[in-house]
Design an enzyme around this catalytic site. Structure first.
Site, PDB file in Angstrom:
ATOM      1  CG  ASP A   9      13.240 -32.674 -18.040  1.00 29.36           C
ATOM      2  OD1 ASP A   9      12.808 -32.620 -16.876  1.00 29.36           O
ATOM      3  OD2 ASP A   9      14.037 -31.824 -18.508  1.00 29.36           O
ATOM      4  CG  ASP A  11      12.064 -26.949 -15.683  1.00 34.08           C
ATOM      5  OD1 ASP A  11      11.147 -26.229 -16.072  1.00 34.08           O
ATOM      6  OD2 ASP A  11      12.141 -27.384 -14.514  1.00 34.08           O
TER       7      ASP A  11
HETATM    8  C1  BG6 Z   1      14.075 -29.463 -12.777  1.00 36.42           C
HETATM    9  C2  BG6 Z   1      15.126 -28.460 -13.166  1.00 36.42           C
HETATM   10  O1  BG6 Z   1      13.204 -29.662 -13.852  1.00 36.42           O
HETATM   11  O2  BG6 Z   1      13.318 -28.997 -11.649  1.00 36.42           O
HETATM   12  C3  BG6 Z   1      16.000 -28.139 -11.967  1.00 36.42           C
HETATM   13  O3  BG6 Z   1      15.912 -28.982 -14.212  1.00 36.42           O
HETATM   14  C4  BG6 Z   1      15.138 -27.675 -10.809  1.00 36.42           C
HETATM   15  O4  BG6 Z   1      16.918 -27.157 -12.348  1.00 36.42           O
HETATM   16  C5  BG6 Z   1      14.095 -28.737 -10.482  1.00 36.42           C
HETATM   17  O5  BG6 Z   1      15.946 -27.456  -9.650  1.00 36.42           O
HETATM   18  C6  BG6 Z   1      13.157 -28.308  -9.352  1.00 36.42           C
HETATM   19  O6  BG6 Z   1      12.343 -27.265  -9.817  1.00 36.42           O
HETATM   20  P1  BG6 Z   1      11.416 -26.352  -8.923  1.00 36.42           P
HETATM   21  O7  BG6 Z   1      10.600 -25.587  -9.946  1.00 36.42           O
HETATM   22  O8  BG6 Z   1      10.557 -27.256  -8.094  1.00 36.42           O
HETATM   23  O9  BG6 Z   1      12.287 -25.501  -8.095  1.00 36.42           O
HETATM   24 MG    MG Z   2      15.448 -30.612 -17.751  1.00 36.07          MG
END
Ligand code: BG6
Ligand code: MG
Length: 213
Positions: A9, A11
């Site tokens: 993963d 984030d």
């Molecule tokens: C995930 C995060 O990796 O990505 C979430 O943990 C986030 O918190 C999701 O909502 C979508 O991300 P983005 O950058 O497309 O808004």
């Molecule tokens: Mg994550």
């Protein structure tokens, strides 16, 4: 070797953009006068942008239209994308960088499996775009975590079966997605306390201690 591939993963695992997501949602919630805190934010880990917004709006007294919701999601993303501009190679720990290098040296394939539509831009900012054999991200996904689609696509891009891959996740939704897809899972941070996580790790390099990896 026990696993032929590792799917990370992004984030909250590869880098700490989870905090930047929180700050951007907090700014939106404050503007809309909606109560929001870190505990509510925990439920947003791993889930899509719109699912996250719907969690935030649970505390709102106002019923918003789909058009308004799209605008709020775009507003949050603009704040988030702006905060990403400060990111650089310094935002990847030595532990993560060295682990990716070691896996490559061992011949283990590595992929990214992220719900984020900003994943590619983040990889470029932190200088890791060349490090991954495959990237599966939020663009073009039909179903988001806890659905396993993002990880199944990552495994397919690596040319590996789910059973031969380890998923590394900080989100409960991500562990559920990994389990649902037939992957081995390692939980870090908040997901280390989740009973469905196959392995519980404190830092990314701990996966190197999993026997036979
Ligand atoms: C995930 C995060 O990796 O990505 C979430 O943990 C986030 O918190 C999701 O909502 C979508 O991300 P983005 O950058 O497309 O808004
Ligand atoms: Mg994550």
């Amino acid at each position: 070797m026990k696993y032929k591939g590792v799917i990370f993963d992004l984030d909250g695992v590869i880098c700490f953009t989870d905090e930047l997501h929180y700050l951007a949602w907090k700014a939106l919630a404050d503007r809309l006068n909606i109560y929001f805190d870190r505990e509510i934010n925990q439920r947003m880990r791993g889930v899509s942008r719109m699912d996250s917004l719907n969690i935030l709006l649970e505390k709102s007294d106002v019923e918003y239209s789909e058009v308004q919701k799209e605008a709020f999601a775009a507003e949050k993303n603009a704040i988030y994308a702006d905060s990403l501009r400060k990111m650089s190679e310094k935002d990847v720990s030595d532990d993560v960088r060295q682990t990716l290098k070691t896996l490559r040296e061992k011949g283990v394939k590595i992929a990214l499996g992220s719900s984020s539509k900003n994943a590619q831009a983040i990889l470029e900012r932190i200088g890791l775009e060349e490090m991954f054999d495959a990237v599966s991200d939020g663009n073009g996904l039909e179903k988001f975590k806890p659905d396993p689609e993002v990880f199944l696509k990552a495994a397919e891009k690596l040319g590996l079966e789910p059973k031969d891959c380890l998923v590394v996740e900080d989100a409960v939704a991500g562990i559920d997605a990994g389990v649902a897809g037939g992957f081995a899972t390692a939980g870090i941070g908040p997901a280390a306390g989740y009973d469905k996580a196959g392995y519980k790790i404190e830092k990314v390099s701990d996966i190197l201690k999993i026997s036979d990896l």
